[in-house]
Design a protein around this motif. Structure first.
Motif, PDB file in Angstrom:
ATOM      1  N   LEU A  14       0.836  -1.204   0.000  1.00 61.26           N
ATOM      2  CA  LEU A  14       0.000   0.000   0.000  1.00 61.26           C
ATOM      3  C   LEU A  14       0.868   1.251   0.000  1.00 61.26           C
ATOM      4  O   LEU A  14       0.587   2.221  -0.716  1.00 61.26           O
ATOM      5  CB  LEU A  14      -0.916   0.006   1.228  1.00 61.26           C
ATOM      6  N   GLY A  15       1.931   1.238   0.805  1.00 60.57           N
ATOM      7  CA  GLY A  15       2.811   2.398   0.852  1.00 60.57           C
ATOM      8  C   GLY A  15       3.558   2.625  -0.442  1.00 60.57           C
ATOM      9  O   GLY A  15       3.804   3.770  -0.844  1.00 60.57           O
ATOM     10  N   LEU A  16       3.919   1.529  -1.138  1.00 53.86           N
ATOM     11  CA  LEU A  16       4.665   1.653  -2.389  1.00 53.86           C
ATOM     12  C   LEU A  16       3.768   2.032  -3.561  1.00 53.86           C
ATOM     13  O   LEU A  16       4.154   2.862  -4.401  1.00 53.86           O
ATOM     14  CB  LEU A  16       5.380   0.333  -2.698  1.00 53.86           C
ATOM     15  N   LEU A  17       2.584   1.430  -3.617  1.00 53.60           N
ATOM     16  CA  LEU A  17       1.721   1.618  -4.780  1.00 53.60           C
ATOM     17  C   LEU A  17       0.745   2.781  -4.628  1.00 53.60           C
ATOM     18  O   LEU A  17       0.345   3.379  -5.634  1.00 53.60           O
ATOM     19  CB  LEU A  17       0.934   0.336  -5.051  1.00 53.60           C
ATOM     20  N   TYR A  18       0.353   3.089  -3.407  1.00 48.97           N
ATOM     21  CA  TYR A  18      -0.633   4.149  -3.194  1.00 48.97           C
ATOM     22  C   TYR A  18      -0.147   5.140  -2.132  1.00 48.97           C
ATOM     23  O   TYR A  18      -0.813   5.340  -1.106  1.00 48.97           O
ATOM     24  CB  TYR A  18      -1.980   3.539  -2.780  1.00 48.97           C
ATOM     25  N   PRO A  19       1.001   5.758  -2.348  1.00 50.88           N
ATOM     26  CA  PRO A  19       1.460   6.750  -1.376  1.00 50.88           C
ATOM     27  C   PRO A  19       0.506   7.939  -1.339  1.00 50.88           C
ATOM     28  O   PRO A  19       0.117   8.462  -2.376  1.00 50.88           O
ATOM     29  CB  PRO A  19       2.846   7.151  -1.916  1.00 50.88           C
ATOM     30  N   ASN A  20       0.127   8.313  -0.133  1.00 55.00           N
ATOM     31  CA  ASN A  20      -0.798   9.436   0.088  1.00 55.00           C
ATOM     32  C   ASN A  20      -2.172   9.193  -0.529  1.00 55.00           C
ATOM     33  O   ASN A  20      -2.961  10.136  -0.663  1.00 55.00           O
ATOM     34  CB  ASN A  20      -0.221  10.743  -0.481  1.00 55.00           C
ATOM     35  N   LYS A  21      -2.471   7.940  -0.896  1.00 51.33           N
ATOM     36  CA  LYS A  21      -3.779   7.625  -1.469  1.00 51.33           C
ATOM     37  C   LYS A  21      -4.452   6.460  -0.736  1.00 51.33           C
ATOM     38  O   LYS A  21      -5.353   5.835  -1.271  1.00 51.33           O
ATOM     39  CB  LYS A  21      -3.651   7.291  -2.954  1.00 51.33           C
ATOM     40  N   ASN A  22      -3.973   6.146   0.466  1.00 50.94           N
ATOM     41  CA  ASN A  22      -4.589   5.069   1.222  1.00 50.94           C
ATOM     42  C   ASN A  22      -4.673   5.454   2.690  1.00 50.94           C
ATOM     43  O   ASN A  22      -3.821   6.169   3.215  1.00 50.94           O
ATOM     44  CB  ASN A  22      -3.799   3.766   1.054  1.00 50.94           C
ATOM     45  N   LEU A  23      -5.738   4.982   3.324  1.00 51.18           N
ATOM     46  CA  LEU A  23      -5.914   5.120   4.763  1.00 51.18           C
ATOM     47  C   LEU A  23      -6.209   3.736   5.320  1.00 51.18           C
ATOM     48  O   LEU A  23      -7.193   3.101   4.918  1.00 51.18           O
ATOM     49  CB  LEU A  23      -7.066   6.078   5.083  1.00 51.18           C
ATOM     50  N   LEU A  24      -5.358   3.275   6.215  1.00 58.66           N
ATOM     51  CA  LEU A  24      -5.503   1.935   6.779  1.00 58.66           C
ATOM     52  C   LEU A  24      -5.572   2.048   8.297  1.00 58.66           C
ATOM     53  O   LEU A  24      -4.667   2.586   8.936  1.00 58.66           O
ATOM     54  CB  LEU A  24      -4.328   1.054   6.372  1.00 58.66           C
ATOM     55  N   PHE A  25      -6.663   1.532   8.851  1.00 58.32           N
ATOM     56  CA  PHE A  25      -6.839   1.489  10.306  1.00 58.32           C
ATOM     57  C   PHE A  25      -7.074   0.039  10.707  1.00 58.32           C
ATOM     58  O   PHE A  25      -7.993  -0.615  10.193  1.00 58.32           O
ATOM     59  CB  PHE A  25      -8.020   2.356  10.740  1.00 58.32           C
ATOM     60  N   VAL A  26      -6.268  -0.457  11.630  1.00 59.67           N
ATOM     61  CA  VAL A  26      -6.394  -1.818  12.151  1.00 59.67           C
ATOM     62  C   VAL A  26      -6.686  -1.725  13.640  1.00 59.67           C
ATOM     63  O   VAL A  26      -5.907  -1.116  14.394  1.00 59.67           O
ATOM     64  CB  VAL A  26      -5.109  -2.636  11.908  1.00 59.67           C
ATOM     65  N   ASN A  27      -7.789  -2.294  14.042  1.00 53.40           N
ATOM     66  CA  ASN A  27      -8.186  -2.284  15.455  1.00 53.40           C
ATOM     67  C   ASN A  27      -8.248  -3.725  15.957  1.00 53.40           C
ATOM     68  O   ASN A  27      -9.071  -4.520  15.492  1.00 53.40           O
ATOM     69  CB  ASN A  27      -9.536  -1.587  15.622  1.00 53.40           C
TER      70      ASN A  27
END
Length: 356
Positions: free
Chosen positions: A328-341
């Motif tokens: 996600l960091g490599l392919l969608y920098p500044n275009k992803n939001l990931l929250f893990v609870n």
């Protein structure tokens, strides 16, 4: 991918801007271009800029890739010196021609006559600056051309190396995901075969569709979102065939792909984890997988209750989740939001992707 006509247009615009720029800041502005026809200094100055522009492209497209990047530094330095010598020679030729034309047009005034008024002074010609000044100006432009072309080529080489490293890293990450998924699916088929379940054939068909997607589609940089969703749908259907009524699986997809594209296999790690740690035939298992598309935004919500833990598999699950984060960091920098609870009882993932 930008068309070659677009690149040619940009280069033409930059080239014209480079030639016109000195006249923009001239005392007479762009009107000074008209003096090129009769002003020797302006003529030599214009030819100097044209020659430097030609050297820039020669250095950028030929000398740097073939000599500098191949570590033939002596040949590169000799080529630079020869190029500067040729430019200076051409400027001297133009300068000498201008001097000859100026002396040819000079007229000797007739002697004064007592019967006629003295004639007007001869037509004056604007004197050229000293030759040393023009050569030093040409040397300055030449050094600027070397510096700019080297900077642009080195920057492009670094970007190309970064892209190659990125592709290598992504290939490695996908190679870790695919065997893990295949192992889990084969375990499913094995379990059904042991039970002699009539659903074994359906599972094999689903597996064939999944592996066909992985082998033919997932090796590209982007795939249609519709195919990725079909892949996920087949995966969940396969799990439902295996689990039957032992788990409550809430799976739904809302919205339409509308021609969007996505990096392949970037969602499967989160979905795999819901089944890997949320299913136990001896307990009430709950799994939720919700996918929604709104315009160019994809949202993934997964939830599972922690009904079992295998210490041997916790490490591999961590690797899968970490791989997903890295991709996600490599392919969608500044275009992803990931929250893990994560709690002691359940595990929730909220992922938002901006697609194109």
């Amino acid at each position: 991918m930008k068309s070659p006509f677009w690149r040619i247009g940009i280069h033409l615009l930059l080239g014209v801007s480079f030639l016109v720029l000195p006249y923009i800041f001239a005392p007479n502005g762009l009107g000074q271009i008209a003096q090129v026809a009769h002003n020797p200094h302006e003529r030599t100055n214009l030819f100097a800029y044209i020659l430097m522009l030609g050297f820039f492209y020669l250095n950028y497209y030929v000398l740097i890739p073939k000599l500098y990047f191949t570590q033939k530094y002596i040949y590169y330095a000799l080529s630079i010196c020869v190029s500067f010598g040729i430019i200076v020679g051409m400027l001297l030729s133009i300068d000498r021609q201008d001097i000859l034309e100026t002396t040819t047009h000079l007229e000797v005034p007739p002697p004064p006559s007592p019967h006629f008024p003295p004639p007007p002074p001869p037509k004056s010609y604007q004197q050229k600056p000293p030759l040393g000044f023009e050569l030093s100006h040409a040397l300055f432009l030449f050094l600027v051309g070397i510096f700019v072309s080297l900077s642009l080529q080195i920057n492009e080489r670094l970007r190309q190396t970064e892209r190659e490293n990125l592709n290598t890293k992504l290939s490695f990450l996908k190679a870790q995901i695919n065997p893990h998924f295949l192992f889990n699916t084969l375990n499913t088929i094995y379990s059904l075969a042991i039970e002699q379940s009539p659903r074994t054939a359906d599972v094999v068909v689903k597996l064939a569709a999944l592996m066909r997607y992985v082998m033919r589609e997932a090796d590209t940089e982007k795939v249609p979102l519709a195919k990725e969703l079909e892949y996920i749908d087949n995966y969940v259907a396969l799990q439902q065939l295996r689990l039957d009524e032992t788990a409550a699986i809430d799976f739904k997809i809302e919205g339409y792909p509308n021609g969007l594209q996505i990096a392949p296999l970037i969602l499967i790690s989160f979905i795999e984890n819901t089944f890997k740690y949320g299913i136990n035939p001896q307990e009430k298992s709950i799994v939720k997988i919700h996918l929604s598309i709104e315009k160019s935004i994809l949202h993934l919500h997964t939830f599972n209750k922690k009904v079992r833990r295998f210490h041997d598999e916790e490490t591999s699950s961590g690797i899968g989740l970490e791989n997903a984060r890295t991709r996600l960091g490599l392919l969608y920098p500044n275009k992803n939001l990931l929250f893990v609870n994560e709690t002691d009882e359940d595990f929730t993932v909220e992922l938002t992707l901006e697609l194109s």
